[in-house]
Enzyme design. Structure first.
Site, mmCIF file in Angstrom:
data_model
loop_
_atom_site.group_PDB
_atom_site.id
_atom_site.type_symbol
_atom_site.label_atom_id
_atom_site.label_comp_id
_atom_site.label_asym_id
_atom_site.label_seq_id
_atom_site.Cartn_x
_atom_site.Cartn_y
_atom_site.Cartn_z
ATOM 1 N N CYS A 22 -3.051 0.091 7.279
ATOM 2 C CA CYS A 22 -2.275 1.333 7.208
ATOM 3 C C CYS A 22 -2.498 2.193 8.446
ATOM 4 C CB CYS A 22 -2.608 2.081 5.926
ATOM 5 S SG CYS A 22 -2.064 1.158 4.458
ATOM 6 N N HIS A 36 0.846 -1.192 0.000
ATOM 7 C CA HIS A 36 0.000 0.000 0.000
ATOM 8 C C HIS A 36 0.880 1.240 0.000
ATOM 9 C CE1 HIS A 36 -4.019 -1.707 1.686
ATOM 10 N NE2 HIS A 36 -3.391 -2.624 0.972
ATOM 11 N N GLU A 91 0.736 3.978 1.787
ATOM 12 C CA GLU A 91 1.127 4.443 3.118
ATOM 13 C C GLU A 91 2.285 3.620 3.683
ATOM 14 O OE1 GLU A 91 -3.491 4.699 3.118
ATOM 15 O OE2 GLU A 91 -1.933 3.555 2.085
ATOM 16 N N CYS A 139 -6.737 2.309 5.245
ATOM 17 C CA CYS A 139 -7.397 1.064 5.625
ATOM 18 C C CYS A 139 -6.935 0.664 7.039
ATOM 19 C CB CYS A 139 -7.056 -0.024 4.612
ATOM 20 S SG CYS A 139 -5.345 -0.617 4.757
#
Length: 167
Positions: free
Chosen positions: A84, A51, A53, A81
């Site tokens: 993260c 991801h 992040e 999410c």
């Protein structure tokens, strides 16, 4: 200054889209310097952890030589999410600025309010910053996928799911 850093996150989101990835970009900033950058790479890396992040936090930790990012701000184009949000807590980020809300997985405001739980760290949150610009990148990406105009992601079943979601 926030707009300058969110613009950089949007550049990374557009790069992700050009590679057939869900267009999310993130930067970690200390003072007025970007110390970490990331964008979604899940399809290409075939890794659920890829991801934006996570990439940005990882690079910031390496750049600064430690895991505590207590004096840093994360700018991300989509509400984080649960994974993260957990990384944000663990990195002790001081502040999170996100663009578009995520009604399916957002864990700061949309699905849950993870930072309201009794953890030992509570970052400041600003949601909806440059929301329209961030949301437009996501909407355009998914519209192109449904119409078959976007660059096909690595997994062809993903395009099929996009089209089914539209029906």
């Amino acid at each position: 200054m926030d707009a300058r850093f969110m613009e950089q996150a949007l550049v990374l989101a557009r790069e992700a889209a050009a590679d057939g990835e869900v267009p999310v970009g993130a930067v970690v900033v200390r003072g007025d310097t970007i110390v970490g950058r990331g964008r979604n790479r899940r399809e290409g890396s075939k890794n659920a952890l890829s991801h934006a992040e996570i990439e940005a936090i990882d690079e910031a930790c390496k750049t600064l030589g430690g895991w505590r990012l207590w004096d840093c701000t994360l700018y991300v184009t989509l509400e984080p999410c649960p994974m993260c949000a957990g990384a944000i807590l663990n990195a002790r980020l001081q502040r999170v600025v996100f663009g578009a809300s995520d009604p399916k997985a957002g864990s700061l405001f949309s699905v849950q309010r993870m930072f309201d739980l009794p953890y030992n760290h509570k970052p400041q949150i600003e949601g909806g910053f440059m929301e329209e610009e961030c949301a437009a990148v996501l909407r355009g990406f998914f519209a192109d996928m449904r119409r078959g105009l976007g660059k096909a992601p690595i997994n062809p079943n993903w395009v099929k799911r996009c089209k089914q979601d539209a029906e």
